[in-house]
Design a protein around this motif. Structure first.
Motif, short mmCIF file in Angstrom:
data_model
loop_
_atom_site.label_atom_id
_atom_site.label_comp_id
_atom_site.label_asym_id
_atom_site.label_seq_id
_atom_site.Cartn_x
_atom_site.Cartn_y
_atom_site.Cartn_z
N GLY A 16 -26.98 6.36 35.47
CA GLY A 16 -27.13 5.68 34.19
C GLY A 16 -25.95 5.86 33.26
O GLY A 16 -25.89 5.21 32.22
N GLY A 17 -25.03 6.72 33.60
CA GLY A 17 -23.85 6.94 32.76
C GLY A 17 -22.81 5.86 32.95
O GLY A 17 -22.79 5.17 33.97
N THR A 18 -21.96 5.73 31.95
CA THR A 18 -20.84 4.80 32.05
C THR A 18 -19.54 5.56 31.92
O THR A 18 -19.49 6.65 31.35
CB THR A 18 -20.90 3.71 30.95
OG1 THR A 18 -20.82 4.35 29.67
CG2 THR A 18 -22.17 2.90 31.05
N SER A 19 -18.48 4.97 32.46
CA SER A 19 -17.15 5.58 32.34
C SER A 19 -16.11 4.48 32.39
O SER A 19 -16.37 3.39 32.90
CB SER A 19 -16.92 6.62 33.43
OG SER A 19 -17.18 6.10 34.70
N SER A 20 -14.93 4.79 31.84
CA SER A 20 -13.86 3.80 31.81
C SER A 20 -12.51 4.50 31.91
O SER A 20 -12.39 5.69 31.64
CB SER A 20 -13.93 2.98 30.52
OG SER A 20 -13.76 3.83 29.40
N SER A 32 -12.66 7.71 29.11
CA SER A 32 -13.95 8.09 28.55
C SER A 32 -14.32 9.54 28.81
O SER A 32 -15.35 10.02 28.34
CB SER A 32 -15.04 7.19 29.15
OG SER A 32 -15.09 7.36 30.56
N GLN A 33 -13.48 10.24 29.58
CA GLN A 33 -13.75 11.63 29.94
C GLN A 33 -12.43 12.24 30.41
O GLN A 33 -11.43 11.56 30.52
CB GLN A 33 -14.81 11.70 31.05
CG GLN A 33 -14.37 11.00 32.33
CD GLN A 33 -15.50 10.74 33.30
OE1 GLN A 33 -16.60 10.41 32.89
NE2 GLN A 33 -15.23 10.87 34.58
N GLU A 34 -12.46 13.53 30.68
CA GLU A 34 -11.27 14.21 31.18
C GLU A 34 -11.05 13.87 32.66
O GLU A 34 -12.00 13.66 33.40
CB GLU A 34 -11.43 15.73 31.05
CG GLU A 34 -11.46 16.22 29.62
CD GLU A 34 -10.14 15.97 28.90
OE1 GLU A 34 -9.07 16.21 29.49
OE2 GLU A 34 -10.19 15.53 27.74
N GLY A 35 -9.79 13.83 33.07
CA GLY A 35 -9.48 13.69 34.48
C GLY A 35 -8.54 12.56 34.80
O GLY A 35 -8.43 11.57 34.06
N SER A 36 -7.81 12.75 35.90
CA SER A 36 -6.88 11.76 36.40
C SER A 36 -6.67 12.04 37.88
O SER A 36 -7.08 13.07 38.39
CB SER A 36 -5.55 11.82 35.65
OG SER A 36 -4.94 13.08 35.84
N GLY A 37 -6.01 11.11 38.57
CA GLY A 37 -5.77 11.33 39.99
C GLY A 37 -5.10 10.14 40.64
O GLY A 37 -4.61 9.23 39.97
N THR A 38 -5.09 10.18 41.95
CA THR A 38 -4.51 9.09 42.74
C THR A 38 -5.53 8.70 43.79
O THR A 38 -6.41 9.50 44.15
CB THR A 38 -3.20 9.52 43.44
OG1 THR A 38 -3.48 10.62 44.31
CG2 THR A 38 -2.13 9.89 42.41
N SER A 39 -5.43 7.47 44.25
CA SER A 39 -6.32 6.99 45.31
C SER A 39 -5.62 5.86 46.05
O SER A 39 -4.61 5.31 45.57
CB SER A 39 -7.65 6.52 44.74
OG SER A 39 -7.47 5.56 43.75
N VAL A 40 -6.16 5.52 47.20
CA VAL A 40 -5.66 4.42 48.01
C VAL A 40 -6.85 3.56 48.40
O VAL A 40 -7.87 4.06 48.87
CB VAL A 40 -4.95 4.95 49.29
CG1 VAL A 40 -4.57 3.80 50.22
CG2 VAL A 40 -3.73 5.78 48.92
N VAL A 41 -6.72 2.24 48.16
CA VAL A 41 -7.73 1.29 48.62
C VAL A 41 -7.02 0.30 49.53
O VAL A 41 -5.86 -0.03 49.34
CB VAL A 41 -8.46 0.58 47.45
CG1 VAL A 41 -9.25 1.55 46.62
CG2 VAL A 41 -7.50 -0.20 46.60
N GLU A 42 -7.77 -0.14 50.56
CA GLU A 42 -7.18 -1.07 51.53
C GLU A 42 -8.10 -2.24 51.77
O GLU A 42 -9.34 -2.12 51.70
CB GLU A 42 -6.94 -0.37 52.87
CG GLU A 42 -5.83 0.64 52.82
CD GLU A 42 -5.51 1.25 54.17
OE1 GLU A 42 -6.24 0.99 55.16
OE2 GLU A 42 -4.52 2.00 54.24
N GLU A 43 -7.49 -3.37 52.10
CA GLU A 43 -8.22 -4.58 52.45
C GLU A 43 -9.05 -4.29 53.69
O GLU A 43 -8.59 -3.64 54.64
CB GLU A 43 -7.22 -5.69 52.74
CG GLU A 43 -7.85 -7.01 53.08
CD GLU A 43 -6.79 -8.08 53.37
OE1 GLU A 43 -7.20 -9.17 53.80
OE2 GLU A 43 -5.59 -7.84 53.16
N GLN A 44 -10.28 -4.78 53.67
CA GLN A 44 -11.17 -4.61 54.82
C GLN A 44 -10.68 -5.47 55.98
O GLN A 44 -10.25 -6.61 55.78
CB GLN A 44 -12.60 -5.05 54.44
CG GLN A 44 -13.23 -4.19 53.36
CD GLN A 44 -13.51 -2.79 53.89
OE1 GLN A 44 -14.39 -2.60 54.71
NE2 GLN A 44 -12.75 -1.85 53.41
#
Length: 113
Positions: free
Chosen positions: A70-74, A99-111
């Motif tokens: 039920g929480g939201t984040s941005s 909207s909160q603390e934190g950062s990072g990296t990620s990778v998304v790929e086409e299916q």
């Protein structure tokens, strides 16, 4: 320039922390004249949206999501569009929560089709 993101479905290649996107999350991208947007859901995310711009192989967008608890984040994300040798697209992302603390990296790929 890398191919258009319009109509592509992408997903993360690895899970993030609980309450964030993960390998079960699916992003459906749209692109028109340098503008990008996407809807996403799956895993800990009930519904998410992102909107931003594309210049060449760089994306700059903001995202907002509703989580299963039920929480939201941005937050804000900068991504590089990479054409993979098999013709699919990868986004290499650097993000920071607003909207909160934190950062990072990620990778998304086409299916794969």
């Amino acid at each position: 320039m890398a191919k258009s993101l319009d109509g592509l479905v992408l997903s993360p290649v690895a899970d993030q922390a609980p309450g964030q996107v993960g390998t079960r999350t699916r992003f459906t991208y749209h692109e028109e004249r340098g503008r990008i947007w996407a809807e996403y859901e799956g895993g800990d995310v009930v519904r998410g949206h992102l909107v931003g711009t594309r210049e060449g192989d760089r994306l700059d967008f903001r995202y907002v999501q509703l989580k299963t608890d039920g929480g939201t984040s941005s937050g804000h994300c900068l991504s590089t569009v990479v054409d993979l040798p098999d013709g699919r697209v990868r986004l290499e992302e650097s993000w920071k929560w607003e909207s909160q603390e934190g950062s990072g990296t990620s990778v998304v790929e086409e299916q794969a089709s």
